[in-house]
Enzyme design. Structure first.
Site, PDB file in Angstrom:
ATOM      1  N   ILE A  20      43.254  78.688  86.716  1.00  0.00           N
ATOM      2  CA  ILE A  20      43.165  77.596  87.695  1.00  0.00           C
ATOM      3  C   ILE A  20      44.491  76.848  87.834  1.00  0.00           C
ATOM      4  O   ILE A  20      44.669  76.067  88.778  1.00  0.00           O
ATOM      5  CB  ILE A  20      42.033  76.611  87.349  1.00  0.00           C
ATOM      6  CG1 ILE A  20      42.242  75.973  85.971  1.00  0.00           C
ATOM      7  CG2 ILE A  20      40.685  77.291  87.439  1.00  0.00           C
ATOM      8  CD1 ILE A  20      41.232  74.878  85.645  1.00  0.00           C
ATOM      9  N   LYS A  47      33.250  62.376  76.119  1.00  0.00           N
ATOM     10  CA  LYS A  47      34.522  62.069  75.457  1.00  0.00           C
ATOM     11  C   LYS A  47      35.542  61.457  76.422  1.00  0.00           C
ATOM     12  O   LYS A  47      36.611  60.999  76.000  1.00  0.00           O
ATOM     13  CB  LYS A  47      35.087  63.333  74.811  1.00  0.00           C
ATOM     14  CG  LYS A  47      34.230  63.841  73.653  1.00  0.00           C
ATOM     15  CD  LYS A  47      34.697  65.166  73.141  1.00  0.00           C
ATOM     16  CE  LYS A  47      33.847  65.601  71.947  1.00  0.00           C
ATOM     17  NZ  LYS A  47      32.414  65.790  72.303  1.00  0.00           N
ATOM     18  N   VAL A 105      26.591  70.283  73.883  1.00  0.00           N
ATOM     19  CA  VAL A 105      25.583  71.260  74.293  1.00  0.00           C
ATOM     20  C   VAL A 105      25.293  72.182  73.121  1.00  0.00           C
ATOM     21  O   VAL A 105      26.199  72.817  72.589  1.00  0.00           O
ATOM     22  CB  VAL A 105      26.066  72.071  75.507  1.00  0.00           C
ATOM     23  CG1 VAL A 105      25.032  73.107  75.886  1.00  0.00           C
ATOM     24  CG2 VAL A 105      26.343  71.146  76.683  1.00  0.00           C
ATOM     25  N   LEU A 106      24.018  72.228  72.727  1.00  0.00           N
ATOM     26  CA  LEU A 106      23.627  73.067  71.596  1.00  0.00           C
ATOM     27  C   LEU A 106      23.865  74.532  71.905  1.00  0.00           C
ATOM     28  O   LEU A 106      23.444  75.038  72.944  1.00  0.00           O
ATOM     29  CB  LEU A 106      22.139  72.857  71.274  1.00  0.00           C
ATOM     30  CG  LEU A 106      21.775  71.561  70.552  1.00  0.00           C
ATOM     31  CD1 LEU A 106      20.275  71.395  70.521  1.00  0.00           C
ATOM     32  CD2 LEU A 106      22.329  71.558  69.143  1.00  0.00           C
ATOM     33  N   GLY A 107      24.541  75.206  71.005  1.00  0.00           N
ATOM     34  CA  GLY A 107      24.758  76.638  71.157  1.00  0.00           C
ATOM     35  C   GLY A 107      25.968  77.025  71.967  1.00  0.00           C
ATOM     36  O   GLY A 107      26.275  78.204  72.094  1.00  0.00           O
ATOM     37  N   VAL A 124      28.726  72.673  67.007  1.00  0.00           N
ATOM     38  CA  VAL A 124      28.520  72.676  65.557  1.00  0.00           C
ATOM     39  C   VAL A 124      27.504  73.714  65.102  1.00  0.00           C
ATOM     40  O   VAL A 124      27.592  74.227  63.984  1.00  0.00           O
ATOM     41  CB  VAL A 124      28.081  71.276  65.057  1.00  0.00           C
ATOM     42  CG1 VAL A 124      29.189  70.271  65.254  1.00  0.00           C
ATOM     43  CG2 VAL A 124      26.806  70.819  65.752  1.00  0.00           C
ATOM     44  N   GLU A 183      38.880  62.057  66.931  1.00  0.00           N
ATOM     45  CA  GLU A 183      37.431  61.960  66.853  1.00  0.00           C
ATOM     46  C   GLU A 183      36.977  60.507  66.746  1.00  0.00           C
ATOM     47  O   GLU A 183      37.683  59.654  66.210  1.00  0.00           O
ATOM     48  CB  GLU A 183      36.889  62.740  65.655  1.00  0.00           C
ATOM     49  CG  GLU A 183      36.763  64.220  65.895  1.00  0.00           C
ATOM     50  CD  GLU A 183      35.992  64.908  64.795  1.00  0.00           C
ATOM     51  OE1 GLU A 183      35.299  65.891  65.108  1.00  0.00           O
ATOM     52  OE2 GLU A 183      36.074  64.486  63.637  1.00  0.00           O
TER      53      GLU A 183
END
Length: 617
Positions: A342, A409, A447-449, A454, A542
Site C-alpha cells: 500500500i 491503542k 481480537v482473539l486468535g 496472546v 504498553e
C-alpha cells in the site's frame, strides 16, 4: 416419479382414514351402531365430500411434502389447521347436498376422529423410524451430565441419540432454575444446580459433562468449568454463536470448551437488509485480505452477493490461502487477488482505476506494538502514508464507502503503532470533509486468535510445558472474536454517513493473567502447579489498560446497540499535510526521536508522560 408415488400412496391412506373417521363419527353418535335410514344419505354425502375436501386441503397445506420421520410440534399444528379447515368445508358441503341437517355432535366427532387418525398415522412413522427401522447398537457406557435443561440441552440429548449413544448416554440435567428441580426433560431428570455438579458426578459415576447454555455469561461458564475440572471428568460444550455464524461447525456438533466460550459475549445481530443494500453488486476491495481480520471480512462479504471481491495483500502465502478457501467454498463468486504494497501509490492507483471499487475495507497495517517501537519509521510509512495513498486514490476514482480498521491503542497513545493509527483516523476524517466518498473508521480492541494475539502465544508456551509469560499481573485488555469484529465492521460500513469513528462495544475488559489461567486449565493442567506463570514486565509503549475513547470525544448511540460513534476532535489539516510530506521525503531516514517529535506535532500529548507515569497508569 418417486415423489408422485409417495404422494399417491399417502393420499390413498388418507382417503381410507377419512372414510373411517366419517364412519366412526356416525357410529359413535348413534350408540346402537346402526345409522338411521333418514341419516343414510347424510352419511353417504359426508363420506365422499369429506374424502375429496380433506385430500385437497391436505395437499394445499403441504402434508404430502413433509418428512414425517422428523415430525414435531410444527407438523402437529399444521395437521390441526388442515383438519379444522377440512371439517368446516365438509360440513358446508353436506349442508347444501344432504336432505337432512348434519348433526352437531357428528361434526365435532368428525374433527376429533380425523385429527386422531391422520395425526397418529404421521407420528407413528416417526416412532417406527426411531424404534424399529433404525438399527440399535449397544452404544457407549460413558455417562453424560448435561448442564442446561433448555432448548440447547434438548439439542445435546438429540445429538447423543442420533449418534446411537456412541458418544455417551445422558444421565441427567443440571439447571439453576428452581422451577425445574426434580422434574424431567425428555425422560431425563434434573439433578440439581451447577453447585451440585461434584455431588452428581460422584453419585452417578459421570464420565463427561456437556455445557448447553448459549445465553450464560462468561463468569457462569468460567465457574462451571472450574467446578467441573475439579471433578476430573471430561468437559465439552455446544458450539458458540460465533462458530455457528462463521460456518465452522454444524449446529448440533458438540466440541471441547475453548477460551472464547469463557467470554460469554452477546450474539452479534447484523442487519442483513441494510448490509446487502450497500454490498450487493458492488466491487469490494479488502486490503490486508490475507490477515486475520481481512480474511474474515472477505468470508463475511461473500454472504452479501458482491459483484466482485478483490483481495489485496502484501504476503503472497496468506493471500493464496484465503483465495483457495473462497474459491472452494464459494465457486460462483467473482474473485480477484492482487499482491501489492500500500506504500506503492502508483500500483494502488492502477488497481483502483482497473477495478473501480464501490466499497473499500482497509485492514492492512503494521500492528505489533514492540516491533513498531523498534521500527518506528516503518509504522509511519505503512500505517500513515499507505492509508493516505488508499484514501487519496479512493477519492479520485469515486469510491462510495471507505472503511478503515483502527484500534483502541489509538486512544491517548503511548506506542508508536497506536499514534500512527490515531493520525490515520485524523486523515480519514479530514479527507471526508472534502470528498464525496464516505470515509469512516472503526475502532476496537484485541481480537482473539488473530496473528500476534496472546492466545496463540499462550498455546505454544503451554505445548512446550511452560512457562506462560504475562507482562504484568494487572494488565487488562478488551477482547472480541474474529467473526464478531468482522461483522460489526461490515455493519458499521452500512451505517456510514461520512467522517464517523465507530466504536465497537467490547464488553468488559479481561485480565490477561486470568486468560492465561483459563487457557492452562482448558489444556488439562493446573496453573502454577503444572504450568508456571511468569511476569516479564511491561514492554515499551504498553499500557496497563486500553481505552476506547479520549476524554474529549464522548459517544453518541447508533441504531445498532453494539456500535457507537465518537464525536470528532478538532483537526488541523496543515499539520497533517506536513507530516505526510515529511514521511514521503525522509521516512526511511527518520530516527526514533524524530519519529516521536513528528507524531507530537499532531498528537501533542504523545510521549509527554514519563515512562514511570505510563507504568503507574
Amino acid at each position: 416419479m418417486l415423489w408422485r408415488k409417495r404422494t399417491l400412496a399417502l393420499m390413498a391412506i388418507d382417503a381410507v382414514l377419512v372414510n373411517l373417521a366419517v364412519f366412526l363419527s356416525f357410529y359413535i353418535r348413534f350408540f346402537e351402531g346402526n345409522i338411521p335410514s333418514e341419516y343414510f344419505w347424510t352419511y353417504y354425502h359426508s363420506a365422499w365430500a369429506a374424502t375429496l375436501i380433506y385430500l385437497v386441503v391436505f395437499y394445499v397445506f403441504g402434508l404430502y411434502k413433509r418428512l414425517w420421520q422428523y415430525a414435531s410440534i410444527g407438523e402437529l399444528l399444521v395437521i390441526v389447521y388442515a383438519v379444522t379447515i377440512g371439517t368446516a368445508g365438509t360440513i358446508t358441503a353436506v349442508y347444501f347436498l344432504a336432505p337432512m341437517r348434519f348433526p352437531h355432535s357428528v361434526a365435532a366427532l368428525l374433527w376429533l376422529t380425523t385429527l386422531f387418525l391422520v395425526g397418529a398415522s404421521r407420528f407413528a412413522w416417526r416412532i417406527l423410524q426411531e424404534n424399529v427401522f433404525t438399527p440399535h447398537v449397544p452404544g457407549s457406557q460413558k455417562q453424560v451430565l448435561i448442564v442446561g435443561a433448555g432448548d440447547a440441552g434438548v439439542v445435546a440429548v438429540r445429538e447423543l441419540k442420533n449418534r446411537n449413544y456412541h458418544e455417551g448416554r445422558p444421565i441427567g440435567f443440571i439447571d439453576d432454575d428452581p422451577k425445574k428441580q426434580r422434574l424431567q426433560l425428555m425422560g431425563i431428570p434434573v439433578l440439581g444446580t451447577h453447585k451440585d455438579i461434584p455431588r452428581v458426578v460422584k453419585n452417578h459415576s459421570i464420565d463427561e459433562v456437556i455445557i448447553a447454555m448459549p445465553s450464560a455469561s462468561g463468569e457462569i461458564i468460567r465457574e462451571i468449568v472450574q467446578i467441573t475440572e475439579n471433578t476430573g471428568v471430561d468437559l465439552k460444550i455446544l458450539p458458540g454463536v460465533y462458530d455457528l455464524l462463521s460456518g465452522k461447525v454444524d449446529t448440533k456438533e458438540i466440541r471441547e470448551v475453548q477460551v472464547e466460550d469463557l467470554l460469554g459475549r452477546e450474539q452479534v445481530n447484523v442487519d442483513l437488509e441494510e448490509v446487502a443494500g450497500y454490498l450487493a453488486g458492488e466491487t469490494v476491495f479488502v486490503t490486508g485480505g490475507g490477515g486475520s481480520i481481512g480474511s474474515e471480512i472477505c468470508r463475511q462479504i461473500t454472504r452479501f452477493n458482491p459483484g466482485k471481491l478483490v483481495i489485496l495483500g502484501h504476503g503472497e502465502n496468506s493471500v493464496f490461502d484465503i483465495e483457495q478457501e473462497l474459491r472452494t467454498d464459494h465457486p460462483g463468486i467473482d474473485l480477484a487477488t492482487e499482491i501489492v504494497d500500500i506504500k506503492d501509490r502508483e500500483k494502488i492507483k492502477l488497481l483502483f482505476e482497473r477495478y473501480r471499487p464501490g466499497v473499500v475495507f482497509h485492514a492492512a497495517a503494521h500492528k505489533h506494538v514492540p516491533l513498531m517501537e523498534r521500527n518506528p519509521e516503518e509504522a509511519l510509512k505503512n500505517n500513515i502514508v499507505g492509508s493516505y495513498n488508499l484514501a487519496e486514490v479512493a477519492d479520485e476514482v469515486g469510491v462510495k464507502t471507505f472503511v478503515i480498521i483502527s484500534t483502541d491503542k489509538a486512544v491517548n497513545p503511548t506506542s508508536v503503532m497506536g499514534a500512527t493509527k490515531r493520525v490515520t483516523e485524523m486523515l480519514i476524517q479530514n479527507m471526508d470533509k472534502r470528498s464525496k466518498t464516505k470515509f469512516v473508521a472503526v475502532r476496537f480492541g484485541n481480537v482473539l486468535g488473530s496473528r500476534g494475539s496472546v492466545i496463540p502465544t499462550f498455546k505454544k508456551q503451554i505445548a512446550k510445558g511452560g512457562p506462560v509469560t504475562v507482562t504484568h499481573p494487572d494488565m487488562v485488555r478488551f477482547f472480541m472474536t474474529i467473526p464478531e469484529a468482522s461483522q460489526l465492521v461490515i455493519q458499521a460500513g452500512a451505517m456510514a454517513q461520512g467522517g464517523e469513528i465507530f466504536i465497537l462495544d467490547m464488553g468488559k475488559p479481561v485480565k490477561i493473567v486470568d486468560l492465561a489461567r483459563d487457557l492452562i486449565r482448558l489444556s488439562g493442567f493446573e496453573p502454577d502447579v503444572d504450568i508456571p506463570i511468569v511476569f516479564t514486565g511491561m514492554r515499551p509503549g504498553e499500557k496497563l489498560y486500553e481505552e476506547l475513547l479520549t476524554a474529549e470525544e464522548g459517544t453518541s448511540a447508533t441504531k445498532h446497540k453494539r456500535i457507537f460513534v465518537a464525536k470528532p476532535n478538532k483537526i488541523e489539516p496543515e499539520k497533517l499535510e506536513e507530516i505526510i510530506h515529511t514521511i514521503r521525503e525522509r521516512g526511511s531516514y527518520l530516527s526514533k526521536d524524530e519519529v516521536v517529535q513528528l507524531l507530537q506535532t499532531v498528537i501533542p500529548t504523545f510521549r509527554k508522560q514519563t515512562a514511570k507515569a505510563v507504568a503507574n497508569q
